[in-house]
Structure formats: structure tokens, C-alpha cells
Design a protein around this motif. Structure first.
Motif, short mmCIF file in Angstrom:
data_model
loop_
_atom_site.label_atom_id
_atom_site.label_comp_id
_atom_site.label_asym_id
_atom_site.label_seq_id
_atom_site.Cartn_x
_atom_site.Cartn_y
_atom_site.Cartn_z
N THR A 1 0.83 -1.21 0.00
CA THR A 1 0.00 0.00 0.00
C THR A 1 0.86 1.26 0.00
O THR A 1 1.85 1.35 0.74
N ALA B 1 -5.26 10.23 -1.20
CA ALA B 1 -5.74 8.93 -1.67
C ALA B 1 -4.72 7.85 -1.30
O ALA B 1 -3.64 8.15 -0.78
N VAL C 1 -5.96 -1.52 -6.28
CA VAL C 1 -7.09 -0.79 -5.71
C VAL C 1 -6.71 0.67 -5.50
O VAL C 1 -5.69 0.97 -4.85
N TYR C 2 -7.48 1.56 -6.08
CA TYR C 2 -7.27 3.00 -5.94
C TYR C 2 -8.38 3.54 -5.05
O TYR C 2 -9.56 3.45 -5.39
N THR C 3 -8.02 4.09 -3.89
CA THR C 3 -9.00 4.58 -2.93
C THR C 3 -8.91 6.10 -2.85
O THR C 3 -7.93 6.64 -2.37
N THR C 4 -9.94 6.77 -3.33
CA THR C 4 -10.01 8.23 -3.24
C THR C 4 -10.81 8.60 -2.00
O THR C 4 -11.07 7.75 -1.16
N GLU D 1 -13.77 9.02 0.38
CA GLU D 1 -15.07 8.33 0.41
C GLU D 1 -16.25 9.27 0.28
O GLU D 1 -17.36 8.85 -0.06
N GLY E 1 -16.86 1.98 -8.82
CA GLY E 1 -16.42 2.15 -7.44
C GLY E 1 -17.56 2.41 -6.48
O GLY E 1 -18.64 2.85 -6.87
N VAL F 1 -13.76 3.78 -3.73
CA VAL F 1 -12.81 2.68 -3.88
C VAL F 1 -12.98 2.06 -5.27
O VAL F 1 -14.07 1.60 -5.62
N SER G 1 -11.42 -0.75 -8.05
CA SER G 1 -10.60 -1.95 -8.12
C SER G 1 -10.33 -2.34 -9.56
O SER G 1 -11.25 -2.43 -10.37
#
Length: 477
Positions: free
Chosen positions: A66, A90, A184-187, A189, A218, A222, A224
Motif C-alpha cells: 500500500t 488517496a 485498488v485506488y482509494t479516493t 469516500e 467504485g 474505492v 478496483s
């Protein structure tokens, strides 16, 4: 793939720093931040992101690496909920099955330290798939409901998207299992109306290079991306604002500037901001109006000032339409703003439109129509440049008039001089001593100020002059 020849994590930052310093500086900015233009700052950004955290699950033999705190650009794409604070921090992670010889965290750390490149790192150049799409190449696969043309159009200008961030993936994977590598790209929420697209380059099972664009689905920010059995990949995540709309302005506010029943009251009216969401998070515009209204009572009148806007070219001011018909201006987006008031015209002073175009140093050409002293409707424009916070002010507005704000593409300045209030009459010569007053061809016909300034010969410009050598009111030379 861009191998970094990194040995241990301890030297990853230094190697990335050296790599970035040797690379050309790229104007590849994200969100509401200006593109990085200083080589040292760019190099440090890469070095700071060189170290990542990896965890090992011995029950599944999977590892997750990560990278935290990357800039998604979402600080300029807030939630509609005023009580929710969004951020642009992010994270990106990659999950993969490791070699069967790796049975614990220590063994995994040792394998990572001996790898040719970091498991996951952010880089400063977009993926080969990004370039393939931008150049309209045939070697491009699409998935997730996006077409090749849409993939190209999205990245044809930085004005079309919120941000683009690229990551290299080099998992220590198990070659025999055929297990899927997942990125997985998590911007944020809380970010709303955001779409995510992955421009990814990798090698398939036959060793052939694959360039692919996929629209990712997403939930809560999130996204994927599932890859096949890959040893390395480049992924450029592109975030786009899916909402193309204008939000109405809240209620107008009023401030009593004093006065009495005899002399009347001066109230300063300020409208709420109407917002336009158009593609790039940096172009989430807002526009409000302000004016001083002289009235006989201190009680505010809601109808004395309001503002509306739309982003339709067909609703633009006639001045803008005429200019585009004669010689089109290179603009990225337009917003048409109209201020309304039921107050007597003589009672309104200091009326202005205050707008934000989302980024600093943007050239904005403002078009409108006004009636001159002879009762003729004259199309005009003026150029303004946004300040460090993206703000512009258009003073001297007249209620009921459509003001069309045409924003130039990023880094582009209109090709004509910054001369305010220039009449939009293409190819018509003007008086060199007063360039805002056009010369009326035909000898002794008066100018539009009621004088004899219309005599072309007397003012050094023939009626047949095409504007090549004489000053002119046409906005496109």
C-alpha cells in the motif's frame, strides 16, 4: 516498463530522487494544484513516495502493498454536504499471491529488498496506454463501457479531467498459480460525482504488451482494477467529474450601509454563488453577483438582485455567437451568467460579477452586448485573468444582460491584445486615436458617438481596408 534497479528499501528514495532529477519536468498537475515546475520539488515528490508498506497473509499466501497519501485531486471536488470535509489524500494498493517459497513476513521483506524495482511506486510519466489513447493508436483495448474515442477525448486536454496519477506495479508473484493481481485506488469516500478510468499497460501470458483502458466501478471512492497473472504493470488512474450541470444560487444576502428615511438607504446586495460542474475539478466554477441598491427603506427586497447561469453555447450572448461565427475563439468551456434585478436602474451602483474559474492565471474572455449612444446594439468583450485563487471580477454589469465567460484551455492566452470593451465587429477599421469607436465606411457618415469620426479617409483608414495594417475592432486579427 521503467525499471529502477533498486536494491533495498533504504535506498529506494535516493534512487527515485536521482531518477526524477534526470527526467524532464512535466506539466502533469492534479486537482486544484498548479503543475509542478521545479525539478527538485518533482524529484522529492517521487522520493517521498518510494517507500511503501507491505503486509503478508500466511493463510492465503497473499501480500498487500500500500502507498498512502498520494494526491487524488479531490480537494476541488467536494461533497454536496456542506458538513463533510473532503481531502485529496488517496491511497493505492496492490494485492498478489507471492511465490510459494515465501512463508512469512521476513521472507517477503527479503524478496522485496532483492527485487529489481519497488513493488509499488508513483511515477511522473503516464502509462504507455495513456499515450496510446491520447495519440489515437490502434493498439488499444477498451473495457467497462468506454470507447476508444471516449478514452482519447477524456485525456485530450487536462481541462477534461480532475487528475491523472500513474503507478508502477512489480509484484513478487507466484508464476505457477495464475493468480490475479488486483490494484485498488482509494479516493476520498465523501467525493461525489466522480468516475475513475484506468489506462493500464502490462504483458499478457504470451509476453505480448497490452495497452488497455477500463472504466472502473467504485463504491465510496474505492476503485478496483483486476489484472491477470502479471509480473509488472503501469497504471494511470484518471478521475473525471461525471456531473455536467449548473447548481442554482442560494438566497441573496443584504447588508445595511446606513441612511435614513429622508435620504434613503443604501443596501449592499450579494447573491449566493451559482455553481457549474464541468469536467475538470479545476473547472468547478462558481459565480455570484454584488451591487449597491439605493432605496427608501432599510427592509431588503429579495428580487432586487439575483443570479442565474448555464453552460450551453446556444444560450451565449449574441456577441459571443457573432465572434464564433466570424472567426472562432479557442476556448475550453463557457458559462453564461445573467444578473437580474427589479430595482430601478438608476438606483443600482457598483454592480459586478465575481467568479471563480478553478485555477490561477486562466485567460477569460467576457462577451456581452450593450446599446450605444445612437441606440445601436454593439457586441463587446474584455479579457481578464484569474488571480492566484482562480478569482475574476467583471465590474460595471447591467442587469438583464447575458455575460458569456469563455475560458481558454489550460496554458493558452487569447491571441489579441488585452484591451477592455472592444466592440465585436470583425474586419471593421477604427479611429487609431480612439480604438473603441469604429469607423463607419461611407465618407461623411457620423461615428457612433455622434461626431464626424466616421470619415475613413480623414482617419487614416480606407473603407475597403481589411484590417491588416490599420487598427480594428475585430477581435480576431
Amino acid at each position: 516498463m521503467k525499471k529502477s534497479s533498486l536494491g533495498k528499501r533504504a535506498v529506494a528514495g535516493a534512487c527515485a530522487l536521482t531518477l526524477a532529477l534526470s527526467m524532464p519536468v512535466l506539466a502533469f498537475g492534479t486537482g486544484d494544484q498548479e503543475p509542478v515546475t521545479d525539478a527538485q520539488e518533482l524529484a522529492q515528490k517521487v522520493a517521498d513516495n518510494a517507500n511503501v508498506e507491505t503486509t503478508f497473509d500466511d493463510t492465503t499466501n497473499k501480500a498487500t502493498t500500500t502507498l498512502e497519501g498520494v494526491d487524488s485531486g479531490l480537494a476541488v471536488q467536494p461533497s454536496d454536504d456542506a458538513n463533510v470535509e473532503t481531502s485529496n489524500d488517496a491511497s493505492v494498493s496492490v494485492e498478489y499471491v507471492v511465490d510459494s517459497a515465501i512463508t512469512d513476513q521476513d521472507a517477503l521483506d527479503e524478496a522485496i529488498a532483492g527485487a529489481d524495482a519497488p513493488i509499488l511506486q508513483e511515477v511522473t510519466t503516464p502509462s504507455a496506454a495513456f499515450d496510446e489513447a491520447k495519440n489515437g493508436g490502434d493498439d488499444l483495448q477498451v473495457a467497462g463501457g468506454i470507447t476508444k474515442d471516449e478514452a482519447k477525448e477524456l485525456i485530450s486536454s487536462e481541462d477534461n479531467y480532475i487528475s491523472a496519477s500513474t503507478f508502477e506495479v512489480n509484484p513478487v508473484s507466484e508464476a505457477a498459480t495464475g493468480a490475479t493481481v488486483t490494484v485498488v485506488y482509494t479516493t476520498d469516500e465523501h467525493a461525489e460525482n466522480v468516475e475513475c478510468y484506468a489506462y493500464v499497460t502490462y504483458k499478457d501470458g504470451n509476453g505480448a504488451t497490452v495497452n488497455k483502458v477500463e472504466k472502473l466501478t467504485g463504491t465510496n471512492g474505492v476503485y478496483s482494477l483486476s489484472l491477470g497473472q502479471v509480473a509488472e504493470a503501469e497504471v494511470t488512474f484518471v478521475l473525471k467529474n461525471s456531473l455536467i450541470a449548473v447548481q442554482p444560487a442560494p438566497a441573496t444576502t443584504h447588508v445595511d450601509n446606513g441612511g435614513n428615511d429622508t435620504d434613503g438607504y443604501d443596501l449592499a446586495y450579494t447573491t449566493g454563488a451559482t455553481k457549474t460542474l464541468m469536467g475538470n475539478g479545476g473547472l468547478n466554477w462558481s459565480a455570484s453577483a454584488s451591487a449597491d441598491v439605493h432605496q427608501t427603506t432599510s427592509a431588503p427586497t429579495a428580487a432586487y438582485l439575483s443570479i442565474s447561469a448555464n453552460d450551453t453555447v446556444g444560450s451565449a450572448s449574441p456577441a459571443f455567437t457573432a465572434a464564433q461565427h466570424n472567426n472562432p475563439l479557442d476556448f475550453q468551456k463557457v458559462i453564461n451568467v445573467t444578473v437580474s434585478s427589479t430595482a430601478p436602474a438608476d438606483d443600482i451602483t457598483n454592480a459586478a460579477i465575481n467568479a471563480n474559474v478553478g485555477a490561477a492565471n486562466r485567460s477569460v474572455r467576457v462577451f456581452w452586448d450593450e446599446t450605444d449612444a445612437d441606440g445601436k446594439v454593439v457586441g463587446k468583450y474584455r479579457d481578464v485573468t484569474s488571480d492566484a485563487d482562480g478569482n475574476i471580477t467583471v465590474p460595471g454589469i447591467v442587469p438583464g444582460t447575458i455575460y458569456t465567460l469563455a475560458v481558454s484551455p489550460a496554458g493558452v492566452t487569447p491571441p489579441t491584445p488585452d484591451n477592455p470593451d472592444i466592440p465585436v465587429i470583425p474586419d471593421q477599421p477604427v479611429n487609431p486615436d480612439n480604438p473603441n469607436i469604429p469607423i463607419i465606411p461611407g465618407g461623411d457618415e457620423p461615428g457612433n458617438n455622434g461626431s464626424d469620426e466616421g470619415e475613413a479617409a480623414g482617419n487614416g483608414a480606407a473603407a475597403t481596408d481589411n484590417g491588416a495594417t490599420s487598427p480594428k475592432t475585430g477581435i480576431f486579427a
